[in-house]
Design a protein around this motif. Structure first.
Motif, mmCIF file in Angstrom:
data_model
loop_
_atom_site.group_PDB
_atom_site.id
_atom_site.type_symbol
_atom_site.label_atom_id
_atom_site.label_comp_id
_atom_site.label_asym_id
_atom_site.label_seq_id
_atom_site.Cartn_x
_atom_site.Cartn_y
_atom_site.Cartn_z
ATOM 1 N N ASP A 108 -2.289 -9.451 7.180
ATOM 2 C CA ASP A 108 -2.746 -8.069 7.007
ATOM 3 C C ASP A 108 -4.087 -7.825 7.708
ATOM 4 O O ASP A 108 -4.803 -6.888 7.384
ATOM 5 C CB ASP A 108 -2.870 -7.759 5.512
ATOM 6 C CG ASP A 108 -2.992 -6.269 5.236
ATOM 7 O OD1 ASP A 108 -2.392 -5.467 5.987
ATOM 8 O OD2 ASP A 108 -3.700 -5.904 4.274
ATOM 9 N N ARG A 285 -7.951 5.991 -6.302
ATOM 10 C CA ARG A 285 -7.448 5.127 -5.231
ATOM 11 C C ARG A 285 -5.944 4.925 -5.391
ATOM 12 O O ARG A 285 -5.200 4.918 -4.408
ATOM 13 C CB ARG A 285 -8.168 3.779 -5.271
ATOM 14 C CG ARG A 285 -7.668 2.747 -4.276
ATOM 15 C CD ARG A 285 -7.906 3.134 -2.836
ATOM 16 N NE ARG A 285 -9.330 3.208 -2.539
ATOM 17 C CZ ARG A 285 -9.827 3.478 -1.308
ATOM 18 N NH1 ARG A 285 -8.997 3.728 -0.310
ATOM 19 N NH2 ARG A 285 -11.127 3.540 -1.111
ATOM 20 N N THR A 288 -4.249 8.053 -4.253
ATOM 21 C CA THR A 288 -4.355 8.260 -2.808
ATOM 22 C C THR A 288 -3.437 7.327 -2.033
ATOM 23 O O THR A 288 -2.807 7.729 -1.044
ATOM 24 C CB THR A 288 -5.810 8.034 -2.355
ATOM 25 O OG1 THR A 288 -6.670 8.899 -3.089
ATOM 26 C CG2 THR A 288 -5.962 8.310 -0.868
ATOM 27 N N GLU A 289 -3.344 6.061 -2.483
ATOM 28 C CA GLU A 289 -2.543 5.053 -1.768
ATOM 29 C C GLU A 289 -1.561 4.381 -2.742
ATOM 30 O O GLU A 289 -1.641 3.169 -2.988
ATOM 31 C CB GLU A 289 -3.437 3.999 -1.132
ATOM 32 C CG GLU A 289 -4.444 4.561 -0.141
ATOM 33 C CD GLU A 289 -5.380 3.490 0.410
ATOM 34 O OE1 GLU A 289 -5.746 3.605 1.586
ATOM 35 O OE2 GLU A 289 -5.708 2.539 -0.337
ATOM 36 N N PRO A 290 -0.661 5.137 -3.327
ATOM 37 C CA PRO A 290 0.225 4.541 -4.335
ATOM 38 C C PRO A 290 1.115 3.434 -3.775
ATOM 39 O O PRO A 290 1.358 2.431 -4.452
ATOM 40 C CB PRO A 290 1.056 5.734 -4.825
ATOM 41 C CG PRO A 290 1.003 6.724 -3.707
ATOM 42 C CD PRO A 290 -0.335 6.556 -3.070
ATOM 43 N N THR A 291 1.598 3.591 -2.545
ATOM 44 C CA THR A 291 2.496 2.577 -1.974
ATOM 45 C C THR A 291 1.766 1.265 -1.738
ATOM 46 O O THR A 291 2.269 0.186 -2.065
ATOM 47 C CB THR A 291 3.091 3.090 -0.656
ATOM 48 O OG1 THR A 291 3.741 4.345 -0.883
ATOM 49 C CG2 THR A 291 4.093 2.089 -0.103
ATOM 50 N N VAL A 292 0.554 1.363 -1.163
ATOM 51 C CA VAL A 292 -0.222 0.152 -0.881
ATOM 52 C C VAL A 292 -0.580 -0.575 -2.176
ATOM 53 O O VAL A 292 -0.437 -1.807 -2.283
ATOM 54 C CB VAL A 292 -1.503 0.519 -0.092
ATOM 55 C CG1 VAL A 292 -2.392 -0.713 0.083
ATOM 56 C CG2 VAL A 292 -1.141 1.110 1.262
ATOM 57 N N ILE A 293 -1.039 0.162 -3.160
ATOM 58 C CA ILE A 293 -1.447 -0.454 -4.431
ATOM 59 C C ILE A 293 -0.233 -1.072 -5.129
ATOM 60 O O ILE A 293 -0.294 -2.198 -5.636
ATOM 61 C CB ILE A 293 -2.122 0.580 -5.343
ATOM 62 C CG1 ILE A 293 -3.357 1.190 -4.656
ATOM 63 C CG2 ILE A 293 -2.514 -0.072 -6.668
ATOM 64 C CD1 ILE A 293 -4.417 0.197 -4.284
ATOM 65 N N ALA A 352 -13.337 -0.028 1.214
ATOM 66 C CA ALA A 352 -11.949 0.397 0.991
ATOM 67 C C ALA A 352 -11.113 -0.761 0.457
ATOM 68 O O ALA A 352 -10.375 -0.620 -0.535
ATOM 69 C CB ALA A 352 -11.340 0.936 2.282
ATOM 70 N N ASN A 353 -11.232 -1.929 1.121
ATOM 71 C CA ASN A 353 -10.483 -3.092 0.638
ATOM 72 C C ASN A 353 -10.966 -3.528 -0.748
ATOM 73 O O ASN A 353 -10.174 -3.978 -1.582
ATOM 74 C CB ASN A 353 -10.618 -4.255 1.622
ATOM 75 C CG ASN A 353 -9.738 -4.077 2.847
ATOM 76 O OD1 ASN A 353 -8.680 -3.461 2.779
ATOM 77 N ND2 ASN A 353 -10.178 -4.606 3.975
ATOM 78 N N ARG A 356 -9.317 -1.235 -3.248
ATOM 79 C CA ARG A 356 -7.887 -1.539 -3.373
ATOM 80 C C ARG A 356 -7.671 -2.793 -4.228
ATOM 81 O O ARG A 356 -6.806 -2.833 -5.107
ATOM 82 C CB ARG A 356 -7.271 -1.742 -1.990
ATOM 83 C CG ARG A 356 -7.223 -0.491 -1.123
ATOM 84 C CD ARG A 356 -6.434 -0.742 0.156
ATOM 85 N NE ARG A 356 -6.571 0.366 1.082
ATOM 86 C CZ ARG A 356 -7.326 0.349 2.179
ATOM 87 N NH1 ARG A 356 -8.025 -0.743 2.480
ATOM 88 N NH2 ARG A 356 -7.399 1.400 2.958
#
Length: 613
Positions: A108, A285, A288-293, A352-353, A356
């Protein structure tokens, strides 16, 4: 909301009082209740609290106290027995999990230094959540519970070099680990171990002699927090310091008393810790980024679950136990938050990371209680026969092979010592409590194993394992203390049998009101002396013995009869007179032509009954 300390404390306590009973009622457990309360109160919920980091820092004392209580249950001998599980399974789990997760982070586009630190941090599981879940489900003493605790213990040890490595990898040369730091850490460990062995027992002996519970409580807190602070100042984990202090006290006579004093603080602060973790979950967070989380949480849980399953099977656990091991330890850990903050400070992680990863770990901790309940339902539904509940077990993360005591003796004066010696001769394990510190010290000097504590306190009885006790033997000198202890035991453990020392008939009647079996302290010895008087006057031994047995049987019947009317003084006096006349007629009627009584079946039966003191 106004952020005053009083208002904040009221809100947190109210949230715990409301949320935990509701979630327990729904079968979801206390941990999830605390986490849900934190999410609702946090900055992304109703916004009652905005500075969750400050609360988390204060609430980490709950984790420190948890490790201290665990240390109390682990003597150095038991730690030695566990060394293979700690440094074998524990090291394997951390190493393989860190390599797999770190490798995925490299894919990643993480830098190798960041991937290494984050991979190790994600390999660590939550000690607080894991142990709390196993405690709620009564599995700390199961096969996977013991292995899980060994892995968690190794993870706590790994946390120390991990924190030291972050500034090195981040290039903060002014904060790199030096040989001087290593020497200070080693010296601190040696000082805690040697100083604790020399000072802790004498300290608690002095405090116990004051007979002031609040001073004993203050001393217990001082030992826990003082040791943790000292280790933190030396650059080590405060939890490690608390754990070592607990281990040093594990074989002492004050173990149960100290545990009972710490337990309420531990439970409250640990609940506050879970609330703070819930507050720290960044819902913005996640939105905003449900798929990533969601993907991050799924990868973390499945990787750790799969590896823990393999480790469990390699450790020869049954499949069910290996699955349970994975479901308890597949979550992220609270220590990861500290690692992520340090890594961000030395520029190993971007903001950001960082956000997350914090959200991923927080959600894994929140989901684990639900997922564990779901797995339990699947295992029970899929099994051909539901597993039989295990017999009463000690709720401790170890099993040294010794049978759990089923007898508790409260009061180790002359009366209690006789009972203890008889049980010891029969190799029957028991727990002994004594509130007099001088008596405890004297008896321990002769090799007797007993603990200091007041048996009229419910938390002390729980710490001594009273939920597994079948027979309570209460032999304290003071009748009022005996009565208080009997009332408490009858309320908390109604199925147990209670045998209590009675000062006199009035005391015996009050004990019988509570369904306790009274043993009058001078009754048996008085009968023995009476028998000896008869033989000294020339009465045959068999005849004297028969007289004594008949008198004992008659007096016990009188005791039971007077128990029904003992609040009526006139009735008691009348029954005593009637009983005296009945007794005289009994001996006269039984006398033979030579004036000697004969022994009939009732006398033989009385002789076979155990003698009651």
């Amino acid at each position: 909301m106004h952020s005053g300390g009083l208002e904040l404390a009221l809100v947190l306590l109210l949230a715990a009082v409301v949320a935990v009973p509701v979630f327990k009622k729904l079968g979801l457990g206390a941990v999830l209740g605390y986490l849900a309360a934190g999410v609702v109160l946090g900055p992304d919920g109703l916004g009652f609290v905005h500075d969750s980091d400050r609360i988390l820092s204060a609430a980490e004392i709950g984790v420190v106290m948890l490790l201290f209580v665990i240390g109390l249950e682990l003597s150095p001998a038991r730690l030695k027995v566990m060394r293979r599980s700690v440094f074998g399974a524990g090291a394997l789990q951390v190493a393989i999990t860190a390599l797999v997760l770190g490798g995925l982070l490299l894919v990643d586009h993480f830098h190798w230094k960041s991937a290494l630190i984050v991979g190790i941090a994600l390999a660590l599981s939550s000690t607080a959540v894991g142990l709390q879940l196993m405690s709620e489900h009564k599995t700390l003493n199961s096969d996977f519970g013991r292995l899980g605790f060994a892995i968690l213990l190794f993870q706590d040890l790994v946390a120390i070099p991990l924190l030291a490595a972050i500034p090195l990898l981040g290039g903060a040369r002014s904060e790199t680990l030096s040989w001087e730091d290593v020497a200070i850490a080693v010296a601190a460990l040696a000082l805690v171990i040697l100083g604790g062995r020399l000072l802790l027992r004498p300290l608690f002996r002095i405090v116990a002699r004051t007979r002031m519970p609040e001073v004993f409580t203050a001393s217990a807190l001082l030992v826990v927090l003082g040791t943790s602070w000292f280790m933190q100042e030396a650059g080590l984990s405060p939890s490690l310091g608390a754990f070592l202090a607990g281990v040093l006290l594990s074989d002492s006579e004050f173990r149960h008393e100290v545990e009972s004093q710490i337990e309420p603080f531990k439970g409250l602060l640990l609940g506050l810790f879970f609330i703070a973790v819930g507050m720290g979950i960044d819902l913005d967070r996640v939105a905003t980024e449900p798929t990533v989380i969601a993907l991050g949480v799924a990868v973390l849980l499945m990787v750790k679950f799969g590896l823990l399953l393999v480790i469990g099977l390699a450790a020869r656990l049954p499949l069910r136990s290996a699955l349970m091991l994975g479901s308890v330890l597949w979550l992220g850990g609270e220590f990861a938050f500290v690692v992520f903050n340090e890594a961000q400070r030395v520029n190993l992680l971007g903001s950001a990371n960082h956000d997350r990863l914090v959200a991923i770990v927080g959600l894994s901790m929140a989901l684990t209680p639900l997922l564990m309940i779901g797995l339990l339902h699947l295992l029970e539904h899929g099994a051909k026969k539901p597993p039989k509940p295990a017999p009463a077990e000690a709720d401790h993360p170890y099993d040294d092979g010794a049978p759990a005591p089923q007898v508790l003796i409260a009061g180790m004066g002359r009366f209690g010592q006789i009972v203890a010696r008889l049980l010891t001769a029969q190799r029957i394990p028991f727990v002994a409590l004594e509130h007099n510190p001088e008596t405890v010290e004297d008896l321990r000097r002769f090799g007797n194993k007993l603990y200091y504590g007041d048996p009229t306190r419910p938390e002390l009885l729980r710490a001594a394992g009273a939920d597994q006790i079948r027979v309570f033997v209460l032999t304290m000198d003071d009748p009022h203390t005996n009565m208080r202890a009997v009332r408490l035991i009858r309320r908390l453990y109604p199925q147990a049998q209670v045998l209590a020392r009675a000062r006199n008939r009035q005391h015996a009647w009050r004990l019988m009101d509570l369904a306790a079996e009274p043993f009058r302290e001078v009754f048996g010895s008085s009968l023995e002396m009476g028998e000896r008087v008869l033989t000294a006057l020339g009465v045959a031994e068999a005849v004297a013995r028969d007289h004594v047995l008949r008198f004992r049987d008659h007096d016990e019947q009188l005791l039971r009869a007077q128990h029904l009317v003992y609040d009526d003084e006139a009735a008691v006096v009348q029954t005593s007179r009637d009983a005296r006349e009945d007794l005289m007629r009994l001996f006269e009627a039984d006398a033979g032509s030579d004036g000697q009584p004969t022994v009939d079946a009732s006398t033989a039966e009385a002789a076979r009954r155990p003698r009651r003191e």
